[in-house]
Design a protein around this motif. Structure first.
Motif, short mmCIF file in Angstrom:
data_model
loop_
_atom_site.label_atom_id
_atom_site.label_comp_id
_atom_site.label_asym_id
_atom_site.label_seq_id
_atom_site.Cartn_x
_atom_site.Cartn_y
_atom_site.Cartn_z
N TYR A 69 71.78 28.67 34.58
CA TYR A 69 72.06 28.07 33.28
C TYR A 69 73.35 27.25 33.37
N ALA A 70 74.40 27.80 34.01
CA ALA A 70 75.67 27.10 34.12
C ALA A 70 75.52 25.80 34.90
N ARG A 71 74.76 25.83 35.97
CA ARG A 71 74.57 24.60 36.75
C ARG A 71 73.81 23.56 35.95
N LEU A 72 72.89 24.02 35.09
CA LEU A 72 72.10 23.07 34.30
C LEU A 72 72.98 22.33 33.30
N VAL A 73 73.94 23.04 32.70
CA VAL A 73 74.78 22.40 31.67
C VAL A 73 76.13 21.97 32.25
N HIS A 74 76.24 21.90 33.59
CA HIS A 74 77.41 21.36 34.29
C HIS A 74 78.67 22.22 34.06
N LEU A 75 78.50 23.54 34.16
CA LEU A 75 79.63 24.46 34.09
C LEU A 75 79.83 25.13 35.44
N ASP A 76 81.06 25.56 35.72
CA ASP A 76 81.35 26.30 36.95
C ASP A 76 80.85 27.73 36.75
N PRO A 77 79.89 28.20 37.57
CA PRO A 77 79.32 29.52 37.33
C PRO A 77 80.24 30.68 37.71
N GLU A 78 81.26 30.46 38.57
CA GLU A 78 82.06 31.57 39.07
C GLU A 78 82.83 32.28 37.97
N PRO A 79 83.55 31.57 37.07
CA PRO A 79 84.23 32.29 35.98
C PRO A 79 83.28 33.07 35.10
N LEU A 80 82.08 32.53 34.91
CA LEU A 80 81.10 33.24 34.08
C LEU A 80 80.62 34.51 34.77
N LEU A 81 80.44 34.45 36.10
CA LEU A 81 80.02 35.64 36.84
C LEU A 81 81.12 36.70 36.85
N GLU A 82 82.39 36.26 36.92
CA GLU A 82 83.49 37.22 36.87
C GLU A 82 83.54 37.90 35.50
N TYR A 83 83.22 37.12 34.46
CA TYR A 83 83.16 37.69 33.11
C TYR A 83 82.04 38.73 33.02
N LEU A 84 80.89 38.41 33.61
CA LEU A 84 79.76 39.34 33.56
C LEU A 84 80.08 40.63 34.29
N ALA A 85 80.85 40.53 35.37
CA ALA A 85 81.20 41.74 36.12
C ALA A 85 81.99 42.72 35.27
N GLN A 86 82.66 42.22 34.23
CA GLN A 86 83.47 43.09 33.36
C GLN A 86 82.68 43.63 32.18
N VAL A 87 81.63 42.89 31.74
CA VAL A 87 80.94 43.29 30.51
C VAL A 87 79.57 43.90 30.76
N LEU A 88 78.98 43.65 31.93
CA LEU A 88 77.66 44.21 32.18
C LEU A 88 77.75 45.72 32.34
N PRO A 89 76.82 46.47 31.78
CA PRO A 89 76.84 47.92 31.93
C PRO A 89 76.53 48.32 33.38
N THR A 90 77.11 49.42 33.80
CA THR A 90 76.89 49.91 35.17
C THR A 90 75.50 50.52 35.25
N GLU A 91 74.75 50.09 36.24
CA GLU A 91 73.39 50.60 36.43
C GLU A 91 73.42 51.78 37.37
N GLN A 92 72.66 52.80 37.05
CA GLN A 92 72.55 53.98 37.90
C GLN A 92 71.51 53.73 38.98
N VAL A 93 71.92 54.03 40.20
CA VAL A 93 71.00 53.86 41.33
C VAL A 93 70.07 55.05 41.35
N PRO A 94 68.76 54.86 41.24
CA PRO A 94 67.85 56.01 41.22
C PRO A 94 67.85 56.72 42.58
N THR A 95 67.81 58.02 42.50
CA THR A 95 67.77 58.84 43.71
C THR A 95 66.35 58.88 44.24
N THR A 96 66.17 58.51 45.48
CA THR A 96 64.85 58.49 46.10
C THR A 96 64.61 59.79 46.84
N LEU A 97 63.43 59.99 47.27
CA LEU A 97 63.07 61.18 48.02
C LEU A 97 63.77 61.22 49.36
N LEU A 98 64.14 60.04 49.91
CA LEU A 98 64.80 60.02 51.20
C LEU A 98 66.22 60.55 51.08
#
Length: 298
Positions: A69-98
């Motif tokens: 989306y950022a590339r489409l509207v001519h924005l630098d995606p890196e600051p937006l990705l750094e922002y997402l790293a702070q606001v996105l919820p932490t995902e739990q890694v499912p435990t596998t049988l291995l």
């Protein structure tokens, strides 16, 4: 310069979704146009702008959507990705049988017996596929049924023959002549007194009879010509359609049958009809406001 720096700093402090929406509106793009460019649904584009992350797939997909989306509207995606790293919820890694510790003589528990059904269905599917392949192979091994090659029927040429009524009239004339000669030939005395006819005399007599029959046939003939396309139908006394076609300009049709005739002309003002060698005035049979003539010729 100071204003531009302050505006860029202020923009970097905005949420990623807000920055993307502002850039889209500055380029005068609609959410539908962005969705078409990014191959996304319109609701997904709106969810990114509103940062409704619970309506989107995993964090991996969200970061990919924002980068494109950022590339489409001519924005630098890196600051937006750094922002997402702070606001996105932490995902739990499912435990596998291995990752789970192995225990001796332990079995994998099943919640219910329905998990065993897919295996049976797979086996049945494989068995059905094998039977189908075997049936096709058996069918291909069978000898092909021979097809009978029927000879093509050649189309017969259309021949314009003399009407049956004219032939009948000629036969009647010849029969009458033969019946008149028969008593003479049956009498020995008269036959002996008659001179023997030579071949030229016989040929001449036949020619005279044929001319007579032709004259009789022409006496009942109908000739039709037309200045424009005109549909004509003629039915004789026996119910035979001696003519039923469109008469083209520059052509004439001559037909004969057994009178009286029932005649129907589609374009009477432009059609000429001759019966017994005489012109028939079709205007007499015309009705007001109509070009069609229905008449009877005797």
């Amino acid at each position: 310069m100071t204003d531009q720096f302050e505006s860029s700093s202020t923009a970097s402090l905005l949420p990623a979704g807000r920055q993307l929406r502002n850039a889209r509106e500055a380029l005068e793009l609609s959410p539908e146009q962005v969705a078409n460019q990014l191959k996304l649904a319109v609701r997904q584009v709106l969810a990114i702008e509103q940062e409704a992350f619970d309506e989107l797939p995993s964090n991996l997909f969200i970061r990919g959507f924002v980068r494109n989306y950022a590339r489409l509207v001519h924005l630098d995606p890196e600051p937006l990705l750094e922002y997402l790293a702070q606001v996105l919820p932490t995902e739990q890694v499912p435990t596998t049988l291995l990752d789970a510790p192995l225990e001796t003589n332990s079995t994998i528990p099943f919640k219910n017996k329905r998990r065993r059904q897919p295996s049976a269905m797979v086996l049945m599917g494989v068995l059905g596929l094998a039977l189908g392949v075997g049936g096709v192979f058996w069918y291909l091994q069978q000898p092909a049924h021979p097809e009978l090659a029927l000879p093509e029927m050649e189309s017969q040429p259309i021949v314009d023959v003399t009407p049956a009524s004219a032939v009948q009239e000629e036969v009647v004339v010849l029969a009458s002549a033969a019946s008149a000669i028969a008593p003479v030939a049956s009498s020995p005395q008269l036959a002996a007194s008659l001179p023997v006819a030579s071949a030229p005399q016989i040929k001449k007599a036949v020619s005279v009879l044929a001319s007579t029959a032709s004259a009789v046939a022409e006496a009942h003939a109908i000739k039709i010509t037309s200045q424009t396309d005109s549909w004509v139908q003629i039915v004789d006394a026996n119910g035979n359609k001696v003519l039923s076609e469109i008469i083209r300009p520059g052509y004439e049709r001559v037909v004969a049958g057994v009178p009286p005739y029932r005649v129907k002309v589609g374009n009477a003002p432009k059609t000429q009809l001759y019966f017994n060698g005489q012109n028939v005035d079709l205007s007499v049979y015309l009705k007001p406001g109509s070009d069609v003539v229905n008449m009877e010729l005797k």
